[in-house]
Write an enzyme that holds these catalytic residues in place. Sequence first.
Site, PDB file in Angstrom:
ATOM      1  NE  ARG A  45      -3.695  -2.191   2.631  1.00 11.64           N
ATOM      2  CZ  ARG A  45      -3.454  -3.366   3.221  1.00 11.64           C
ATOM      3  NH1 ARG A  45      -2.265  -3.577   3.790  1.00 11.64           N
ATOM      4  NH2 ARG A  45      -4.378  -4.296   3.256  1.00 11.64           N
ATOM      5  CE  LYS A  86      -7.952  -1.513   5.298  1.00 10.41           C
ATOM      6  NZ  LYS A  86      -8.612  -1.601   3.966  1.00 10.41           N
ATOM      7  CG  HIS A 113      -4.887   0.844  -3.504  1.00 20.04           C
ATOM      8  ND1 HIS A 113      -4.086   0.634  -2.400  1.00 20.04           N
ATOM      9  CD2 HIS A 113      -5.840  -0.118  -3.451  1.00 20.04           C
ATOM     10  CE1 HIS A 113      -4.532  -0.391  -1.711  1.00 20.04           C
ATOM     11  NE2 HIS A 113      -5.596  -0.883  -2.329  1.00 20.04           N
ATOM     12  NE  ARG A 142      -3.137  -3.818  -1.180  1.00 25.11           N
ATOM     13  CZ  ARG A 142      -2.630  -4.681  -0.305  1.00 25.11           C
ATOM     14  NH1 ARG A 142      -1.323  -4.835  -0.217  1.00 25.11           N
ATOM     15  NH2 ARG A 142      -3.430  -5.401   0.468  1.00 25.11           N
ATOM     16  CG  HIS A 197      -6.462  -9.180   1.378  1.00 23.30           C
ATOM     17  ND1 HIS A 197      -6.675  -9.496   0.047  1.00 23.30           N
ATOM     18  CD2 HIS A 197      -6.233  -7.835   1.413  1.00 23.30           C
ATOM     19  CE1 HIS A 197      -6.584  -8.403  -0.684  1.00 23.30           C
ATOM     20  NE2 HIS A 197      -6.315  -7.387   0.121  1.00 23.30           N
ATOM     21  CE1 TYR A 199      -7.110  -6.873  -6.558  1.00 16.72           C
ATOM     22  CE2 TYR A 199      -6.941  -8.299  -4.645  1.00 16.72           C
ATOM     23  CZ  TYR A 199      -6.891  -7.045  -5.205  1.00 16.72           C
ATOM     24  OH  TYR A 199      -6.629  -5.943  -4.408  1.00 16.72           O
TER      25      TYR A 199
END
Length: 347
Positions: free
Chosen positions: A163, A188, A294, A297, A320, A329
């Site tokens: 990120r 995150k 972003h 990414r 994640h 994705y």
Amino acid sequence: MMCRSPFDVYRYVSDNALPGTRNHTQECVQPAKGPIHPFKAMQSKSYPSAGLLLCAPFFCRRSPPRPIGRRCLNEKDVARFLSHLAVERKVAASTQNQALCALVFLYRHVLEKELGQFEGMVFAKRRRKLPEVFTREEVEKIMSNLSGVSWLTAALMYGAGLRLGECVRLRVADLDFGNRRLMVRDGKGGKDRITMLPQQLIKPLKDHLTVVHRTYRQDIESGRCNVYLPGALARKYPQAHKSWDWQYVFPSAKYSIDPRSGAERRHHIHRYTVQRAIRIAVKKSHIPKHASSHTLRHSFATHLIESGYDIRTVQELLGHKDVRTTQIYTHVLNTGGVGVASPFDKL
């Protein structure tokens, strides 16, 4: 106070704030002590200013104008305003949620009143959006229009799936050239993770660190070397702020005042610098996509899955928590005729 102009609500907050909550727009400069201590400086700035100025015009249109204060604006007013955002303004769910957080902040920390249940409130629908993704050829065009630090940060975001905030906050100790891996700390959700370090970026990174080390030595000789340390490390290791391992990989070209302590430090580069460079590079590449930093990414994850890597591996690299977040994705790969052949092509 009568609510007659869009700034009356905001002026009321400023004039009647509790000790430690006055002048919310300056929280990023001097974080308050007391009621809003648990809130981050960014939240302390955005909630009262952006959120309250968003809701002020709505309450100002009431006829006749009513005084604002602890006894007048109740749960029904708040629910009516939030429903107005969803139905008439047609805002996104995130915008409605920000307005809700701003009003909760106002009532809890300024008016000293807890809000009850919002009966009859209309919630904005959260739309499912597929991420924008670059092709490999488009990534090459974008990288060819970047140079210097902007090229290196963009290469890390695409090559390691970082990120933007994780990239600019990298420390020297986070780079493991021997094992070709990169440590992401406090990402995150406050989670750490390990991701890959592209082989082709090792030499450019080492050359970049050589230049950064010269600046570091100059700061040491001038007695101005003082990097920010997270948590309580500054108290636990009083001299760690001068250590090379803790220095930023992408330091700023100038010093700035740390709003938390008032100390003068060389912080990392601003994320807007990288965002602006990538936005210009996308424009120069003539890529007609609504893209941002972003998107690199997103492209990292999509291209890995496209190359046949396991989705669990990609999940770990991206950091994640839920594999369902990574599965989006796979939906990108199955759209636009990538995964399914069109019957028109068989005519």
